[in-house]
Scaffold this motif. Structure first.
Motif, mmCIF file in Angstrom:
data_model
loop_
_atom_site.group_PDB
_atom_site.id
_atom_site.type_symbol
_atom_site.label_atom_id
_atom_site.label_comp_id
_atom_site.label_asym_id
_atom_site.label_seq_id
_atom_site.Cartn_x
_atom_site.Cartn_y
_atom_site.Cartn_z
ATOM 1 N N PRO A 3 0.813 -1.223 0.000
ATOM 2 C CA PRO A 3 0.000 0.000 0.000
ATOM 3 C C PRO A 3 0.844 1.270 0.000
ATOM 4 O O PRO A 3 1.998 1.279 0.436
ATOM 5 C CB PRO A 3 -0.809 -0.123 1.295
ATOM 6 C CG PRO A 3 -0.064 -1.084 2.149
ATOM 7 C CD PRO A 3 0.688 -1.984 1.242
ATOM 8 N N GLU A 4 0.247 2.336 -0.493
ATOM 9 C CA GLU A 4 0.843 3.675 -0.458
ATOM 10 C C GLU A 4 1.035 4.084 1.000
ATOM 11 O O GLU A 4 0.172 3.821 1.838
ATOM 12 C CB GLU A 4 -0.149 4.621 -1.144
ATOM 13 C CG GLU A 4 0.374 6.001 -1.392
ATOM 14 C CD GLU A 4 1.101 6.115 -2.725
ATOM 15 O OE1 GLU A 4 1.417 7.244 -3.074
ATOM 16 O OE2 GLU A 4 1.344 5.092 -3.406
ATOM 17 N N GLN A 10 5.601 7.876 5.609
ATOM 18 C CA GLN A 10 6.604 8.274 4.619
ATOM 19 C C GLN A 10 7.787 8.974 5.292
ATOM 20 O O GLN A 10 8.941 8.758 4.916
ATOM 21 C CB GLN A 10 5.953 9.200 3.580
ATOM 22 C CG GLN A 10 6.836 9.515 2.389
ATOM 23 C CD GLN A 10 7.060 8.300 1.483
ATOM 24 O OE1 GLN A 10 6.117 7.576 1.184
ATOM 25 N NE2 GLN A 10 8.292 8.062 1.072
ATOM 26 N N ALA A 45 7.947 -1.643 3.364
ATOM 27 C CA ALA A 45 8.391 -0.789 2.256
ATOM 28 C C ALA A 45 9.913 -0.655 2.283
ATOM 29 O O ALA A 45 10.576 -0.675 1.238
ATOM 30 C CB ALA A 45 7.728 0.580 2.361
ATOM 31 N N ARG A 60 12.983 5.095 -3.797
ATOM 32 C CA ARG A 60 11.936 4.090 -3.985
ATOM 33 C C ARG A 60 12.505 2.833 -4.628
ATOM 34 O O ARG A 60 13.454 2.901 -5.410
ATOM 35 C CB ARG A 60 10.828 4.626 -4.900
ATOM 36 C CG ARG A 60 9.961 5.661 -4.223
ATOM 37 C CD ARG A 60 9.108 6.374 -5.244
ATOM 38 N NE ARG A 60 8.294 7.398 -4.609
ATOM 39 C CZ ARG A 60 7.061 7.194 -4.140
ATOM 40 N NH1 ARG A 60 6.494 6.006 -4.269
ATOM 41 N NH2 ARG A 60 6.394 8.160 -3.573
#
Ligand code: ZN
Length: 348
Positions: A3-4, A10, A45, A60
């Motif tokens: 997922p974002e 972040q 992530a 990323r």
């Protein structure tokens, strides 16, 4: 796909990526912060990025290399998978990536029906250490332990041994919402990555983006004392409505308009009994947090403990309605708020 990330996730992710870029990301990381803020999402992530074979300058993972594809395939697995031979599998499913190891609650298969364990046991940690030491395709292996605050006391020695003999390219990340429960010898060997509650505007914007209208989002965020993850969960699973119902019940019991026994029977009548006690305890905590009167704060704190103990009792053979009735009788004995016209136990 994973997922974002939310803005506060972040920030934690960016901080870790910057540390990696500077060559300062150590062998052991302790990722901590309140429950339901998405620590696990950040850890995943980050693992995807560290394992990626074609990392972008933007911090990323590329999303297309063999490693990224292996990593993403993992998320498709059934979260309550049990291995065909009947041995326990991780409730979140196995990673398809051979260099990514996830350790969490396993399933206790006997006695039937299978139930997830409530702690991470030494055999799991030993297996983790063995797998972490194996050679890796690209020289990097990552193990995540979550929730690290559920690691069994005896299992910490095995983790300590892994931390004391770090190997190049091997990472062990501990994810915990109560890091103070970890032994000091473990904490002192970990780099710390802290996640905090975001500013209110950011939390509201995120809740809005999750599909909640502004008024509802504000009410939920207030009730959750600024915690967007909790507010979102409550809005999705009806928790906010239940919380309001519990607040109203507590107010009526305190004013003598409802009886503890009758209220307890209603609370114990369905599968939400434990959730009601969770909200009741949290409402007492919320009420205490805005007070200055030490006697009332102490009474509310005692009742908070009692509510949590009663919640534990629900898992035993004790009759739920009787245990809850006793708790509600005690609620009547907590001295009432002095200010006139204000409801006891209301949402603030
Ligand atoms: Zn990649």
């Amino acid at each position: 796909m994973i997922p974002e990330l939310a803005p506060w996730q972040q920030r934690a992710y960016d901080q870790a990526v910057a540390t990696l870029a500077e060559g300062r990301l150590g062998h052991a990381l302790l990722l901590c912060g309140p429950e339901r803020l998405g620590k696990r999402a950040v850890a995943e992530a980050l693992a995807r990025y560290v394992l990626c074979q074609s990392r972008g300058a933007d911090g990323r993972a590329c999303g297309t290399c063999r490693s990224c594809r292996l990593f993403d395939a993992r998320s498709q697995r059934d979260p309550v998978e049990v291995r065909p031979d009947g041995s326990p599998a991780h409730p979140w499913g196995h990673s398809a990536h051979p260099d990514y190891i996830l350790v969490g609650y396993e399933w206790r298969l006997k006695p039937s029906p299978p139930k997830p364990r409530t702690e991470i046991v030494i055999d799991q940690v030993r297996e983790l250490s063995e797998r972490l030491a194996l050679s890796a395709e690209h020289g990097v292996r990552i193990a995540i332990v979550e929730p690290a605050d559920a690691v069994n006391y005896n299992a910490w020695n095995a983790i300590l041994k892994t931390l004391e003999e770090p190997q190049p390219g091997r990472y062990l990340w501990l994810v915990a919402s109560s890091p103070s429960r970890l032994p000091a010898t473990i904490r002192s060997r970990c780099q710390r990555l802290e996640m905090r509650l975001p500013p209110r505007d950011e939390a509201l914007a995120w809740l809005h983006a999750q599909g909640h209208d502004v008024d509802t989002a504000q009410a939920a965020l207030d009730a959750a004392r600024g915690h967007p993850g909790l507010a979102d969960a409550w809005l999705r699973d009806g928790g906010l409505a239940l919380r309001k119902e519990v607040a109203a019940d507590l107010a009526r019991v305190a004013r003598g308009e409802s009886g503890p026994i009758e209220t307890a029977q209603r609370w114990a009548a369905d599968e939400d009994a434990a959730l009601r006690l969770y909200h009741a305890a949290d409402l007492a905590l919320a009420e205490a947090s805005g007070l200055t009167d030490p006697a009332r704060i102490r009474k509310l704190a005692q009742w908070f403990d009692a509510a949590n103990r009663t919640r534990d009792l629900l898992r035993t053979t004790v009759r739920a309605d009787l245990a809850i009735a006793e708790l509600l009788v005690a609620w009547r004995a907590v001295p009432a708020r002095q200010a006139p016209g204000q409801e006891r136990g209301g949402n603030r």
